[in-house]
Design a protein around this motif. Structure first.
Motif, short mmCIF file in Angstrom:
data_model
loop_
_atom_site.label_atom_id
_atom_site.label_comp_id
_atom_site.label_asym_id
_atom_site.label_seq_id
_atom_site.Cartn_x
_atom_site.Cartn_y
_atom_site.Cartn_z
N LYS A 160 -11.30 -7.23 -6.79
CA LYS A 160 -10.92 -6.62 -5.51
C LYS A 160 -10.26 -7.65 -4.61
CE LYS A 160 -14.03 -5.06 -2.46
NZ LYS A 160 -15.01 -4.13 -1.84
N ARG A 161 -10.79 -8.85 -4.58
CA ARG A 161 -10.23 -9.89 -3.72
C ARG A 161 -8.81 -10.28 -4.16
NH1 ARG A 161 -14.11 -14.74 -2.23
NH2 ARG A 161 -15.07 -12.92 -1.24
N ILE A 162 -8.59 -10.35 -5.48
CA ILE A 162 -7.25 -10.66 -6.00
C ILE A 162 -6.24 -9.63 -5.50
CG2 ILE A 162 -5.81 -10.80 -8.07
CD1 ILE A 162 -8.25 -11.91 -9.55
N LEU A 163 -6.61 -8.34 -5.58
CA LEU A 163 -5.71 -7.28 -5.15
C LEU A 163 -5.38 -7.40 -3.67
CD1 LEU A 163 -7.25 -4.19 -7.01
CD2 LEU A 163 -5.16 -5.42 -7.60
N VAL A 164 -6.39 -7.61 -2.86
CA VAL A 164 -6.18 -7.67 -1.41
C VAL A 164 -5.30 -8.87 -1.04
CG1 VAL A 164 -7.31 -8.01 0.83
CG2 VAL A 164 -8.31 -6.45 -0.85
N VAL A 165 -5.62 -10.03 -1.57
CA VAL A 165 -4.88 -11.25 -1.22
C VAL A 165 -3.42 -11.16 -1.67
CG1 VAL A 165 -4.66 -13.72 -1.68
CG2 VAL A 165 -6.90 -12.74 -1.16
N THR A 166 -3.17 -10.71 -2.91
CA THR A 166 -1.78 -10.64 -3.41
C THR A 166 -0.96 -9.62 -2.63
OG1 THR A 166 -2.53 -9.14 -5.17
CG2 THR A 166 -2.28 -11.47 -5.74
N ASP A 167 -1.57 -8.50 -2.23
CA ASP A 167 -0.82 -7.52 -1.45
C ASP A 167 -0.52 -8.02 -0.04
OD1 ASP A 167 -0.17 -5.48 -3.19
OD2 ASP A 167 -2.06 -4.43 -2.94
N LEU A 168 -1.44 -8.76 0.56
CA LEU A 168 -1.18 -9.34 1.88
C LEU A 168 -0.04 -10.37 1.82
CD1 LEU A 168 -4.79 -9.84 3.33
CD2 LEU A 168 -3.08 -8.14 4.04
N LEU A 169 -0.03 -11.19 0.78
CA LEU A 169 1.04 -12.17 0.61
C LEU A 169 2.39 -11.49 0.36
CD1 LEU A 169 -0.76 -14.91 -1.52
CD2 LEU A 169 -0.11 -15.04 0.90
N ALA A 170 2.37 -10.38 -0.41
CA ALA A 170 3.59 -9.62 -0.67
C ALA A 170 4.13 -9.01 0.63
CB ALA A 170 3.34 -8.53 -1.70
N ALA A 171 3.21 -8.54 1.48
CA ALA A 171 3.64 -8.00 2.78
C ALA A 171 4.34 -9.07 3.61
CB ALA A 171 2.42 -7.45 3.54
N LEU A 172 3.78 -10.27 3.60
CA LEU A 172 4.38 -11.38 4.34
C LEU A 172 5.76 -11.73 3.79
CD1 LEU A 172 4.10 -13.63 6.47
CD2 LEU A 172 2.98 -15.03 4.72
N ALA A 173 5.91 -11.76 2.45
CA ALA A 173 7.19 -12.12 1.84
C ALA A 173 8.28 -11.12 2.17
CB ALA A 173 7.02 -12.23 0.31
N THR A 174 7.97 -9.83 2.09
CA THR A 174 8.98 -8.82 2.39
C THR A 174 9.30 -8.75 3.88
OG1 THR A 174 7.18 -7.18 2.24
CG2 THR A 174 8.66 -7.34 0.37
N PHE A 175 8.31 -9.08 4.72
CA PHE A 175 8.58 -9.13 6.15
C PHE A 175 9.53 -10.29 6.48
CE2 PHE A 175 7.48 -10.42 10.56
CZ PHE A 175 7.81 -9.23 11.20
N ILE A 176 9.35 -11.41 5.78
CA ILE A 176 10.23 -12.57 6.00
C ILE A 176 11.66 -12.25 5.59
CG2 ILE A 176 10.75 -14.90 5.16
CD1 ILE A 176 7.71 -15.42 5.14
N VAL A 177 11.84 -11.57 4.44
CA VAL A 177 13.20 -11.24 4.02
C VAL A 177 13.83 -10.25 4.99
CG1 VAL A 177 12.74 -9.28 2.46
CG2 VAL A 177 14.63 -10.80 1.98
#
Length: 392
Positions: A72-89
């Protein structure tokens, strides 16, 4: 509502929120790249093959993490990082720096390499065997309704707000997914993941060994890798169908038709209410290949490619639902993440080669699809022969 029913709802909500954002984002990016003129083929190859190469490198490690860390923690952390990456682009992108799309796509692919096997493995923590088949059929059906809406909404969003709108939508979808994942409820108390930790290489070897001693898993592994070589060519060619068919929205309509085909395939699979053997569900690959083989010879009207691509996609859906459900119910839980990661790593191994191989074909000729379909047909025939030889 029971715990498993809540988990089904949350799994579907998470998966479809994530899928919606990714589809709008990917649709906009590919249209943008396809319109870059002389550089289009080069950037499309990098965009598509970059994420595949990353998957080859990181998927095996992602599978080990799925089996040895808190899922569960892997899913949450990777999705939060993906949100940050797409927000930056979204903040930084302009048409002058199209390479940024390739870079961020690689970052997302790294995160996906950890997220994908974990998401597939956690299903067994959240659902019983009977509900896994139920979930996969429901999920696929709803998923394809989302796939119908996404290109249409993507088309309107991009027309009204520009290509960057898809980037912001994707960032929001990752944030919502992370919030849903945090509420997953395991049906049994999971083993402490720290007790399962071991060296990454040793864990990988165990995953390969598990598959090596299972003939059916080996057949699925080899066939998937060969099918994906040709599927890479199919995916490469699709964004150029607007030019091939001289119709501005043909690519969007093909994506919608594929989704309709997937809905029909997933619905029929759910109505059967039973799992098929590898020998039975392998025949659906024939339905995947034949429509693509004949497509260039009957593409006299834009509606014909739309229908044929939808038909091929529907058969692929039945094949995939049966394959995933079989893996999730038969593979031991402690190996599930690694088995998925090994299968997906080997399955995509030839996709970069396929992308660059088919990039040498004409971007404006329907004949590329005939080569794709013929290759898939050969894979099907060899797969059937191998399966039959194993049952003698």
């Amino acid at each position: 509502m029971s715990k498993e029913s809540r988990n089904i709802v949350r799994l579907i909500a998470r998966g479809q929120t994530n899928k919606f954002g990714n589809l709008v984002y990917d649709y906009g990016n590919k249209l943008l790249i396809a319109g870059l003129g002389a550089k289009a083929g080069f950037y499309m190859s990098l965009y598509q093959s970059g994420e595949t190469i990353v998957g080859i490198i990181f998927d095996l490690i992602g599978g080990v993490f799925a089996d040895t860390r808190d899922r569960k923690r892997i899913l949450v952390v990777t999705d939060l990082l993906a949100a940050l990456a797409t927000f930056i682009v979204w903040l930084l992108f302009s048409t002058r720096n199209a390479a940024l799309l390739v870079v961020v796509n690689i970052v997302l692919a790294i995160l996906y390499a950890f997220n994908s096997p974990t998401y597939k493995a956690i299903v067994k923590d959240l659902l019983s065997k009977a509900n896994i088949y139920r979930y996969n059929s429901y999920s696929k059906t709803i998923s394809e309704f989302i796939s119908v809406v996404s290109p249409l909404l993507g088309m309107f969003l991009i027309s009204a707000l520009g290509f960057r709108a898809g980037m912001l939508v994707n960032a929001a979808s990752f944030l919502i997914s992370a919030a849903i994942e945090w509420r997953f409820e395991p049906i049994v108390t999971p083993k402490p993941r720290s007790a399962l930790k071991r060296s990454t290489l040793a864990a990988m070897r165990q995953g390969f060994g598990y598959i090596w001693h299972d003939r059916e898993l080996m057949v699925v592994l080899v066939a998937s890798s060969l099918i994906n070589f040709f599927f890479a060519g199919y995916e490469f060619a699709l964004p150029f169908t607007n030019q091939m068919g001289h119709f501005a929205h043909l690519y969007a309509y093909i994506l919608i038709a594929e989704s309709v085909g997937n809905i029909i395939g997933a619905t029929l699979n759910g109505l059967w209410g039973k799992d098929l053997s590898l020998r039975q569900y392998s025949h659906f690959l024939l339905g995947v290949a034949l429509p693509i083989v004949i497509l260039p010879f009957v593409s006299f009207h834009w509606l014909v490619p739309v229908v044929l691509c939808g038909l091929s996609s529907g058969f692929m859906t039945v094949f995939n639902v049966q394959m995933f459900s079989s893996l999730q119910t038969t593979v031991a839980a402690e190996y599930l993440g690694r088995v998925f990661s090994v299968i997906f790593t080997v399955a995509i191994l030839f996709m970069p080669v396929g992308t660059f191989f088919f990039a040498t074909f004409s971007h404006t000729s329907w004949l590329i699809f005939s080569w794709v379909g013929a290759g898939e047909l050969v894979v099907y025939l060899v797969m059937v022969a191998v399966i039959r030889s194993g049952h003698r």
